[in-house]
Design a protein around this motif. Sequence first.
Motif, PDB file in Angstrom:
ATOM      1  N   TRP A  13      39.713  58.724  44.666  1.00  0.00           N
ATOM      2  CA  TRP A  13      40.289  57.722  43.774  1.00  0.00           C
ATOM      3  C   TRP A  13      41.101  56.692  44.548  1.00  0.00           C
ATOM      4  CZ3 TRP A  13      38.755  56.219  39.324  1.00  0.00           C
ATOM      5  CH2 TRP A  13      38.076  57.107  38.485  1.00  0.00           C
ATOM      6  N   ILE A  14      41.831  57.134  45.547  1.00  0.00           N
ATOM      7  CA  ILE A  14      42.608  56.199  46.363  1.00  0.00           C
ATOM      8  C   ILE A  14      41.678  55.248  47.103  1.00  0.00           C
ATOM      9  CG2 ILE A  14      44.106  56.024  48.395  1.00  0.00           C
ATOM     10  CD1 ILE A  14      45.458  58.629  47.382  1.00  0.00           C
ATOM     11  N   ILE A  15      40.610  55.793  47.676  1.00  0.00           N
ATOM     12  CA  ILE A  15      39.647  54.949  48.400  1.00  0.00           C
ATOM     13  C   ILE A  15      38.971  53.977  47.436  1.00  0.00           C
ATOM     14  CG2 ILE A  15      37.452  54.969  49.645  1.00  0.00           C
ATOM     15  CD1 ILE A  15      38.428  57.588  50.979  1.00  0.00           C
ATOM     16  N   PHE A  16      38.557  54.484  46.265  1.00  0.00           N
ATOM     17  CA  PHE A  16      37.929  53.617  45.268  1.00  0.00           C
ATOM     18  C   PHE A  16      38.885  52.511  44.832  1.00  0.00           C
ATOM     19  CE2 PHE A  16      37.251  52.554  40.777  1.00  0.00           C
ATOM     20  CZ  PHE A  16      35.988  52.012  40.861  1.00  0.00           C
ATOM     21  N   GLY A  17      40.147  52.860  44.581  1.00  0.00           N
ATOM     22  CA  GLY A  17      41.140  51.859  44.187  1.00  0.00           C
ATOM     23  C   GLY A  17      41.360  50.812  45.254  1.00  0.00           C
ATOM     24  N   THR A  18      41.375  51.241  46.511  1.00  0.00           N
ATOM     25  CA  THR A  18      41.558  50.302  47.618  1.00  0.00           C
ATOM     26  C   THR A  18      40.360  49.361  47.738  1.00  0.00           C
ATOM     27  OG1 THR A  18      42.874  51.974  48.761  1.00  0.00           O
ATOM     28  CG2 THR A  18      42.082  50.127  50.082  1.00  0.00           C
ATOM     29  N   ILE A  19      39.162  49.898  47.584  1.00  0.00           N
ATOM     30  CA  ILE A  19      37.961  49.052  47.620  1.00  0.00           C
ATOM     31  C   ILE A  19      37.995  48.058  46.457  1.00  0.00           C
ATOM     32  CG2 ILE A  19      35.443  49.029  47.340  1.00  0.00           C
ATOM     33  CD1 ILE A  19      35.416  51.721  48.861  1.00  0.00           C
ATOM     34  N   ALA A  20      38.378  48.529  45.264  1.00  0.00           N
ATOM     35  CA  ALA A  20      38.451  47.634  44.093  1.00  0.00           C
ATOM     36  C   ALA A  20      39.509  46.552  44.290  1.00  0.00           C
ATOM     37  CB  ALA A  20      38.745  48.446  42.833  1.00  0.00           C
ATOM     38  N   GLY A 136      39.998  36.751  53.243  1.00  0.00           N
ATOM     39  CA  GLY A 136      40.153  37.569  54.451  1.00  0.00           C
ATOM     40  C   GLY A 136      40.815  38.902  54.169  1.00  0.00           C
ATOM     41  N   LEU A 137      41.894  38.892  53.378  1.00  0.00           N
ATOM     42  CA  LEU A 137      42.553  40.155  53.025  1.00  0.00           C
ATOM     43  C   LEU A 137      41.625  41.048  52.207  1.00  0.00           C
ATOM     44  CD1 LEU A 137      46.189  39.058  52.128  1.00  0.00           C
ATOM     45  CD2 LEU A 137      45.459  40.476  54.039  1.00  0.00           C
ATOM     46  N   GLY A 138      40.888  40.445  51.276  1.00  0.00           N
ATOM     47  CA  GLY A 138      39.960  41.225  50.460  1.00  0.00           C
ATOM     48  C   GLY A 138      38.853  41.837  51.285  1.00  0.00           C
ATOM     49  N   LEU A 139      38.295  41.048  52.184  1.00  0.00           N
ATOM     50  CA  LEU A 139      37.225  41.548  53.041  1.00  0.00           C
ATOM     51  C   LEU A 139      37.725  42.647  53.972  1.00  0.00           C
ATOM     52  CD1 LEU A 139      34.239  41.017  53.617  1.00  0.00           C
ATOM     53  CD2 LEU A 139      34.944  39.403  55.365  1.00  0.00           C
ATOM     54  N   LEU A 140      38.890  42.439  54.549  1.00  0.00           N
ATOM     55  CA  LEU A 140      39.469  43.423  55.455  1.00  0.00           C
ATOM     56  C   LEU A 140      39.789  44.727  54.726  1.00  0.00           C
ATOM     57  CD1 LEU A 140      40.504  43.798  58.406  1.00  0.00           C
ATOM     58  CD2 LEU A 140      42.749  43.087  57.552  1.00  0.00           C
ATOM     59  N   THR A 141      40.444  44.630  53.580  1.00  0.00           N
ATOM     60  CA  THR A 141      40.820  45.821  52.825  1.00  0.00           C
ATOM     61  C   THR A 141      39.594  46.583  52.342  1.00  0.00           C
ATOM     62  OG1 THR A 141      42.825  44.695  52.080  1.00  0.00           O
ATOM     63  CG2 THR A 141      42.172  46.634  50.851  1.00  0.00           C
ATOM     64  N   SER A 142      38.657  45.888  51.726  1.00  0.00           N
ATOM     65  CA  SER A 142      37.439  46.552  51.238  1.00  0.00           C
ATOM     66  C   SER A 142      36.614  47.116  52.378  1.00  0.00           C
ATOM     67  CB  SER A 142      36.577  45.575  50.439  1.00  0.00           C
ATOM     68  OG  SER A 142      37.211  45.211  49.260  1.00  0.00           O
ATOM     69  N   GLY A 143      36.532  46.382  53.464  1.00  0.00           N
ATOM     70  CA  GLY A 143      35.754  46.855  54.612  1.00  0.00           C
ATOM     71  C   GLY A 143      36.326  48.129  55.214  1.00  0.00           C
ATOM     72  N   ILE A 144      37.632  48.144  55.435  1.00  0.00           N
ATOM     73  CA  ILE A 144      38.263  49.351  56.004  1.00  0.00           C
ATOM     74  C   ILE A 144      38.115  50.526  55.050  1.00  0.00           C
ATOM     75  CG2 ILE A 144      40.492  50.371  56.632  1.00  0.00           C
ATOM     76  CD1 ILE A 144      41.236  47.628  57.834  1.00  0.00           C
ATOM     77  N   ALA A 145      38.360  50.304  53.753  1.00  0.00           N
ATOM     78  CA  ALA A 145      38.241  51.392  52.784  1.00  0.00           C
ATOM     79  C   ALA A 145      36.803  51.905  52.689  1.00  0.00           C
ATOM     80  CB  ALA A 145      38.737  50.935  51.419  1.00  0.00           C
TER      81      ALA A 145
END
Length: 167
Positions: A13-20, A136-145
């Motif tokens: 759930w944490i990973i899914f939330g971070t990707i979202a 950039g923040l969205g791509l970085l956050t979703s990519g890492i997650a």
Amino acid sequence: MQAQARGRKARRWIIFGTIAFGAVFLVVGLVLAGQSVSLLNDAERARGTVVGLEWRKDHSSSSRRNRSDDRPAAYPVVEFTPAEGTPTRFRSSTGANPPSYEVGERVEVLYHADSPEDAQINGFASLWLLPLVFGGLGLLTSGIATVVALVTRRRSRPRRSLRTTGP
């Protein structure tokens, strides 16, 4: 065993939330980039002059006021004459310290004929700073997650053992 399963569910759930969360930022960045492209394609253009710099501190938090690097930013005030002939002034939405523009500097202004007061300076920061930050923040956050999700999924899969069968 149950605690381990709960931990895995919570991690998922944490990973899914971070990707979202990252996906939302990426979408906001793309929408802002689309607005910039639309403005560049559809807007009227005029020459304007920076007639002043409005120095502002936009920090409401008292803890940030105590910092030594908390300096005001200079927002250029631009005057231009749209095609209809009425001189118009606007303050740019992008400020900087040190100032990006000097008083008296000539700039290109982008505006819609029906709302010249909502004009923007045709400059990199005015048009592309917010789309790049959000995207950039969205791509970085979703990519890492996403990478974390793939790595943890591989680790949690049961490994198949290779059995050798004898005669």
